[in-house]
Write a protein that holds these residues in place. Structure first.
Motif, PDB file in Angstrom:
ATOM      1  N   LEU A  40       4.175  -7.464  -1.683  1.00 21.05           N
ATOM      2  CA  LEU A  40       4.708  -6.753  -2.853  1.00 21.05           C
ATOM      3  C   LEU A  40       4.396  -5.265  -2.794  1.00 21.05           C
ATOM      4  O   LEU A  40       5.168  -4.440  -3.287  1.00 21.05           O
ATOM      5  CB  LEU A  40       4.167  -7.365  -4.146  1.00 21.05           C
ATOM      6  CG  LEU A  40       4.708  -8.751  -4.500  1.00 21.05           C
ATOM      7  CD1 LEU A  40       3.913  -9.355  -5.650  1.00 21.05           C
ATOM      8  CD2 LEU A  40       6.188  -8.679  -4.829  1.00 21.05           C
ATOM      9  N   GLU A  41       3.293  -4.934  -2.181  1.00 20.50           N
ATOM     10  CA  GLU A  41       2.885  -3.544  -2.036  1.00 20.50           C
ATOM     11  C   GLU A  41       3.927  -2.714  -1.282  1.00 20.50           C
ATOM     12  O   GLU A  41       4.041  -1.507  -1.487  1.00 20.50           O
ATOM     13  CB  GLU A  41       1.548  -3.492  -1.284  1.00 20.50           C
ATOM     14  CG  GLU A  41       0.601  -2.476  -1.794  1.00 20.50           C
ATOM     15  CD  GLU A  41      -0.789  -2.694  -1.187  1.00 20.50           C
ATOM     16  OE1 GLU A  41      -0.912  -3.000   0.015  1.00 20.50           O
ATOM     17  OE2 GLU A  41      -1.755  -2.556  -1.945  1.00 20.50           O
ATOM     18  N   THR A  42       4.722  -3.353  -0.450  1.00 22.28           N
ATOM     19  CA  THR A  42       5.747  -2.649   0.326  1.00 22.28           C
ATOM     20  C   THR A  42       6.915  -2.189  -0.544  1.00 22.28           C
ATOM     21  O   THR A  42       7.717  -1.368  -0.102  1.00 22.28           O
ATOM     22  CB  THR A  42       6.316  -3.544   1.442  1.00 22.28           C
ATOM     23  OG1 THR A  42       7.045  -4.626   0.853  1.00 22.28           O
ATOM     24  CG2 THR A  42       5.214  -4.066   2.353  1.00 22.28           C
ATOM     25  N   GLU A  43       7.025  -2.739  -1.746  1.00 25.80           N
ATOM     26  CA  GLU A  43       8.114  -2.437  -2.682  1.00 25.80           C
ATOM     27  C   GLU A  43       9.485  -2.768  -2.090  1.00 25.80           C
ATOM     28  O   GLU A  43      10.485  -2.148  -2.421  1.00 25.80           O
ATOM     29  CB  GLU A  43       8.045  -0.987  -3.158  1.00 25.80           C
ATOM     30  CG  GLU A  43       6.780  -0.707  -3.931  1.00 25.80           C
ATOM     31  CD  GLU A  43       6.777   0.640  -4.634  1.00 25.80           C
ATOM     32  OE1 GLU A  43       7.795   1.359  -4.611  1.00 25.80           O
ATOM     33  OE2 GLU A  43       5.731   0.967  -5.224  1.00 25.80           O
ATOM     34  N   PHE A  65       1.473  -7.001 -11.196  1.00 27.08           N
ATOM     35  CA  PHE A  65       1.521  -6.195  -9.974  1.00 27.08           C
ATOM     36  C   PHE A  65       2.962  -6.020  -9.511  1.00 27.08           C
ATOM     37  O   PHE A  65       3.380  -4.929  -9.127  1.00 27.08           O
ATOM     38  CB  PHE A  65       0.674  -6.871  -8.889  1.00 27.08           C
ATOM     39  CG  PHE A  65       0.472  -6.033  -7.662  1.00 27.08           C
ATOM     40  CD1 PHE A  65      -0.510  -5.062  -7.631  1.00 27.08           C
ATOM     41  CD2 PHE A  65       1.245  -6.234  -6.530  1.00 27.08           C
ATOM     42  CE1 PHE A  65      -0.715  -4.286  -6.496  1.00 27.08           C
ATOM     43  CE2 PHE A  65       1.052  -5.465  -5.382  1.00 27.08           C
ATOM     44  CZ  PHE A  65       0.068  -4.487  -5.371  1.00 27.08           C
ATOM     45  N   GLU A  68       5.018  -3.476 -11.346  1.00 22.97           N
ATOM     46  CA  GLU A  68       4.671  -2.099 -10.972  1.00 22.97           C
ATOM     47  C   GLU A  68       5.188  -1.741  -9.581  1.00 22.97           C
ATOM     48  O   GLU A  68       5.036  -0.603  -9.135  1.00 22.97           O
ATOM     49  CB  GLU A  68       3.146  -1.934 -11.001  1.00 22.97           C
ATOM     50  CG  GLU A  68       2.553  -2.141 -12.386  1.00 22.97           C
ATOM     51  CD  GLU A  68       1.045  -2.318 -12.365  1.00 22.97           C
ATOM     52  OE1 GLU A  68       0.437  -2.323 -11.272  1.00 22.97           O
ATOM     53  OE2 GLU A  68       0.481  -2.484 -13.453  1.00 22.97           O
ATOM     54  N   ARG A  69       5.806  -2.708  -8.890  1.00 23.68           N
ATOM     55  CA  ARG A  69       6.266  -2.505  -7.505  1.00 23.68           C
ATOM     56  C   ARG A  69       7.772  -2.739  -7.364  1.00 23.68           C
ATOM     57  O   ARG A  69       8.228  -3.240  -6.352  1.00 23.68           O
ATOM     58  CB  ARG A  69       5.522  -3.441  -6.544  1.00 23.68           C
ATOM     59  CG  ARG A  69       4.011  -3.251  -6.491  1.00 23.68           C
ATOM     60  CD  ARG A  69       3.644  -1.855  -6.042  1.00 23.68           C
ATOM     61  NE  ARG A  69       2.248  -1.595  -5.855  1.00 23.68           N
ATOM     62  CZ  ARG A  69       1.322  -1.474  -6.801  1.00 23.68           C
ATOM     63  NH1 ARG A  69       1.626  -1.650  -8.068  1.00 23.68           N
ATOM     64  NH2 ARG A  69       0.083  -1.179  -6.503  1.00 23.68           N
ATOM     65  N   ARG A  70       8.540  -2.402  -8.370  1.00 19.75           N
ATOM     66  CA  ARG A  70      10.011  -2.447  -8.334  1.00 19.75           C
ATOM     67  C   ARG A  70      10.621  -3.842  -8.318  1.00 19.75           C
ATOM     68  O   ARG A  70      11.808  -3.985  -7.994  1.00 19.75           O
ATOM     69  CB  ARG A  70      10.551  -1.645  -7.153  1.00 19.75           C
ATOM     70  CG  ARG A  70      10.183  -0.189  -7.208  1.00 19.75           C
ATOM     71  CD  ARG A  70      10.890   0.567  -6.141  1.00 19.75           C
ATOM     72  NE  ARG A  70      10.495   1.970  -6.190  1.00 19.75           N
ATOM     73  CZ  ARG A  70      10.771   2.832  -5.263  1.00 19.75           C
ATOM     74  NH1 ARG A  70      11.443   2.467  -4.204  1.00 19.75           N
ATOM     75  NH2 ARG A  70      10.381   4.082  -5.387  1.00 19.75           N
TER      76      ARG A  70
END
Length: 102
Positions: A40-43, A65, A68-70
């Motif tokens: 998910l951090e990669t968006e 989370f 917040e990541r699109r």
């Protein structure tokens, strides 16, 4: 639109992915919170499917989370057999709807 599937049972995650991919959806699946958060951090994901076996605390934290990541849509799922029919009936229309909105 990429879809991330988080489920505690790897065999079920594999079945969901097989159906989504067979139907032309770009999907990836994981079984741990850590793997989900890293992806998910990669968006790169627009939809997140969280399986019924994911604990409430994990579900809440990962949903927050993701927001917040699109991630446009978080889908709660609790598979019932036959799994492919459930995926097509419950998940695919919501994924398509999120893609159409974007």
């Amino acid at each position: 639109m990429r879809t991330l599937v988080l489920g505690r049972t790897p065999a079920r995650v594999t079945e969901v992915l097989a159906t989504l991919r067979a139907d032309g959806f770009d999907a990836e699946g994981v079984s741990t919170d850590e793997e989900a958060l890293k992806l998910l951090e990669t968006e790169e994901f627009g939809v997140l499917i969280i399986g019924g076996g994911v604990e409430p605390e994990s579900r809440a934290a990962i949903s927050q989370f993701a927001a917040e990541r699109r991630v446009r849509r978080v889908i709660d799922g609790a598979l019932t057999a036959p799994f492919d029919a459930y995926v097509r009936r419950e998940f695919e229309p919501l994924i398509q709807e999120a893609a159409d909105e974007g």
